[in-house]
Design an enzyme around this catalytic site. Structure first.
Site, PDB file in Angstrom:
ATOM      1  N   SER A   1      -5.933  22.089   2.657  1.00 36.76           N
ATOM      2  CA  SER A   1      -6.068  22.735   3.944  1.00 36.76           C
ATOM      3  C   SER A   1      -4.910  23.670   4.320  1.00 36.76           C
ATOM      4  O   SER A   1      -5.015  24.396   5.296  1.00 36.76           O
ATOM      5  CB  SER A   1      -6.176  21.666   5.040  1.00 36.76           C
ATOM      6  OG  SER A   1      -4.986  20.887   5.071  1.00 36.76           O
TER       7      SER A   1
ATOM      8  N   LYS B   1       2.707  25.815   8.935  1.00 39.68           N
ATOM      9  CA  LYS B   1       1.287  25.462   9.134  1.00 39.68           C
ATOM     10  C   LYS B   1       1.064  25.110  10.598  1.00 39.68           C
ATOM     11  O   LYS B   1       1.912  24.418  11.201  1.00 39.68           O
ATOM     12  CB  LYS B   1       0.950  24.283   8.217  1.00 39.68           C
ATOM     13  CG  LYS B   1      -0.523  23.916   8.143  1.00 39.68           C
ATOM     14  CD  LYS B   1      -0.730  22.760   7.154  1.00 39.68           C
ATOM     15  CE  LYS B   1      -2.181  22.365   6.987  1.00 39.68           C
ATOM     16  NZ  LYS B   1      -2.350  21.258   6.012  1.00 39.68           N
TER      17      LYS B   1
ATOM     18  N   SER C   1      -3.268  18.557   0.234  1.00 38.03           N
ATOM     19  CA  SER C   1      -3.491  19.862   0.872  1.00 38.03           C
ATOM     20  C   SER C   1      -2.452  20.944   0.651  1.00 38.03           C
ATOM     21  O   SER C   1      -2.636  22.059   1.129  1.00 38.03           O
ATOM     22  CB  SER C   1      -3.643  19.683   2.373  1.00 38.03           C
ATOM     23  OG  SER C   1      -4.987  19.526   2.690  1.00 38.03           O
TER      24      SER C   1
HETATM   25  N1  GLN Z   1      -8.942  18.001   1.423  1.00 43.09           N
HETATM   26  C1  GLN Z   1      -8.543  16.754   1.965  1.00 43.09           C
HETATM   27  C2  GLN Z   1      -9.307  16.458   3.233  1.00 43.09           C
HETATM   28  O1  GLN Z   1     -10.121  17.227   3.569  1.00 43.09           O
HETATM   29  C3  GLN Z   1      -7.075  16.718   2.167  1.00 43.09           C
HETATM   30  C4  GLN Z   1      -6.598  17.240   3.447  1.00 43.09           C
HETATM   31  C5  GLN Z   1      -5.103  17.202   3.566  1.00 43.09           C
HETATM   32  O2  GLN Z   1      -4.377  16.855   2.638  1.00 43.09           O
HETATM   33  N2  GLN Z   1      -4.658  17.521   4.734  1.00 43.09           N
HETATM   34  O3  GLN Z   1      -9.117  15.478   3.878  1.00 43.09           O
END
Ligand code: GLN
Length: 459
Positions: A130, A55, A154
């Site tokens: 994400s 990532k 995420s």
């Molecule tokens: N969807 C969550 C956010 O927008 C989690 C993001 C993550 O785990 N990096 O913060």
């Protein structure tokens, strides 16, 4: 087959997956060089020759690290993340950097300066986020596994959407040195792979104490050799609150898996985690609060982009750089985070959220103290959604994390596995374990994936 041969095939698959927009930087020659070096000697072990995606919020030396943000366009880290270093030392190949929501803020991989990533099976859907790039690329077999990050689910959420495995360790189990900070009390490097075994091998290599990370736990690496893939005799808790608001197909798939667990000799028990409803609101105060502080470092001086207005002082430069460099969701988080930490609102929002987090964590502790070995629950309330559907409604977007962010708040390990399909799309369910009991949950997950057919439509 030599590692070089398998790297050549992987390169072709990565190029063929172009339409997913899952990859943000790839260099065939760099991949092949690493492969030749592994062939020449050195490491033997379970990740030798594995093709890994990283990532793009995890620092690598071979590729830029941009966090899918204009503010870090072309940025090259002078060091690499400990997790990456350990994988390379064990003979794995860093194949490419993968797409994400800008600074990992999002649930759909639509908030990326590189444009949205696609679901591996249907281009009109999101892969989740994400870590959507890491997961989509793994799902189509272009890489064997990928590193992602979890602040609030995420990796597990996209893994459920795309029909692959998503494994988050206990907070502190894997070094975060080289993971670009978002919410430091929550952030973890996490793993996605097509099988539980591959994810476990990667975890076994990247876990373990690291002096470079002050939050790294004084715990040994996770050992998965000789692990028992069995659930007989385990007490598996079903958190009532996670089964309340659920799409019918996801519910059916979960109940099918629960029947399998019961038939194999697991003791199934319902258990209440009464503060679950506080998790999402607490997360969306704490994570932005920490983000607003962590992202203060992007000032146009130290990293990446700098926008200098014709006339104006250094403050004008800060404003112009941050205004041009951050996308709308990141700006929203910075504004919310700054607000909830400001004098006069701190007690009403931030302090309250931290208290709520304690209650959420205590629910899990109480459940495990009552004799539950593992919890089992849906990973997401529904399957992958349409691109664009939730973009203008941030709260709807945030709700897709409702079953994943509680464990991040509680700093617990969890693993999502594919358990079937509904409406033609993958459904995921997760095992949640007590802190540092990764082996137990990995064993149960390995067992479950050996008895359910992830391709099977549930009826
Ligand atoms: N969807 C969550 C956010 O927008 C989690 C993001 C993550 O785990 N990096 O913060």
């Amino acid at each position: 087959m030599s590692v070089l041969q398998s790297a050549r095939r992987a390169a072709a698959r990565i190029e063929a997956a172009h339409g997913l927009n899952a990859v943000v930087s790839f260099d065939r020659d760099i991949l092949l060089e690493q492969a030749s070096a592994v062939d020449r000697g050195g490491s033997a072990g379970p990740v030798r020759g594995l093709i890994i995606g990283i990532k793009d919020n995890i620092c690598t030396l071979e590729h830029p690290t941009t966090c899918a943000s204009r503010i870090l366009a072309g940025y090259r880290s002078p060091f690499e993340a400990t997790a990456v270093l350990r994988l390379k030392a064990a003979g794995a190949l860093v194949a490419c950097k993968t797409n994400l929501d800008e600074f990992a803020m999002g649930s759909s991989t639509e908030h990326s300066a590189f444009g949205r990533a696609r679901h591996p099976e249907r281009a009109d859907l999101v892969p989740g986020g994400s870590s959507g790039g890491s997961v989509a690329l793994t799902a189509v077999g272009a890489v064997d596994a990928a590193l992602g990050s979890e602040t609030g689910g995420s990796v597990r959420q996209p893994a459920a959407f795309c029909g692959v495995v998503g494994l988050t360790p206990t907070y502190g189990r894997v070094s975060r040195y080289g993971l670009v900070a978002f919410g430091s009390s929550l952030d973890q490097i996490a793993v996605t792979a097509r099988t539980v075994e591959t994810a476990a091998h990667v975890l076994s290599v990247i876990s373990g104490r690291d002096v470079e990370d002050a939050t790294s736990a004084d715990a040994d690496p996770v050992v998965t050799d000789g692990m028992s893939a069995d659930v007989a005799g385990l007490t598996v808790g079903l958190p009532t609150e996670y089964f309340n608001e659920l799409d019918a197909g996801v519910r059916r798939a979960c109940h099918h898996a629960i029947d399998c667990l019961r038939n194999a000799g697991a003791v199934i028990r319902e258990v209440s985690l009464p503060h679950t409803h506080l998790a999402l609101p607490a997360y969306y105060v704490i994570a932005p609060a920490e983000a607003s502080s962590n992202l203060a470092r992007y000032d146009g001086v130290r990293y990446g982009l700098r926008v200098t207005p014709e006339d104006g002082d250094v403050h004008a430069m800060y404003r112009a750089t941050r205004g041009a460099g951050f996308g709308p969701e990141v700006r929203r988080r910075i504004v919310i985070g700054t607000y909830v930490l400001s004098a006069g609102y701190y007690d009403a929002y931030y302090r309250k959220a931290v208290a709520a987090r304690t209650l959420v964590a205590k629910d899990f502790q109480d459940a495990f103290a009552s004799g539950i070995d593992l919890l089992f629950a849906p990973t997401t309330p529904s399957t992958a959604f349409k691109a664009g559907d939730k973009l203008t409604n941030p709260v709807a977007m945030y709700r897709s994390d409702v079953f994943v962010c509680p464990t991040n708040l509680a700093r617990l390990p969890a693993i999502s596995v594919p358990i079937g399909r509904t409406g033609g799309l993958p459904v995921g369910a997760q095992f949640i374990a007590p802190a540092f009991e990764e082996t137990r949950m990995i064993g149960a997950a390995a067992w479950l994936t050996s008895v359910v057919d992830p391709q099977q439509e549930v009826s």
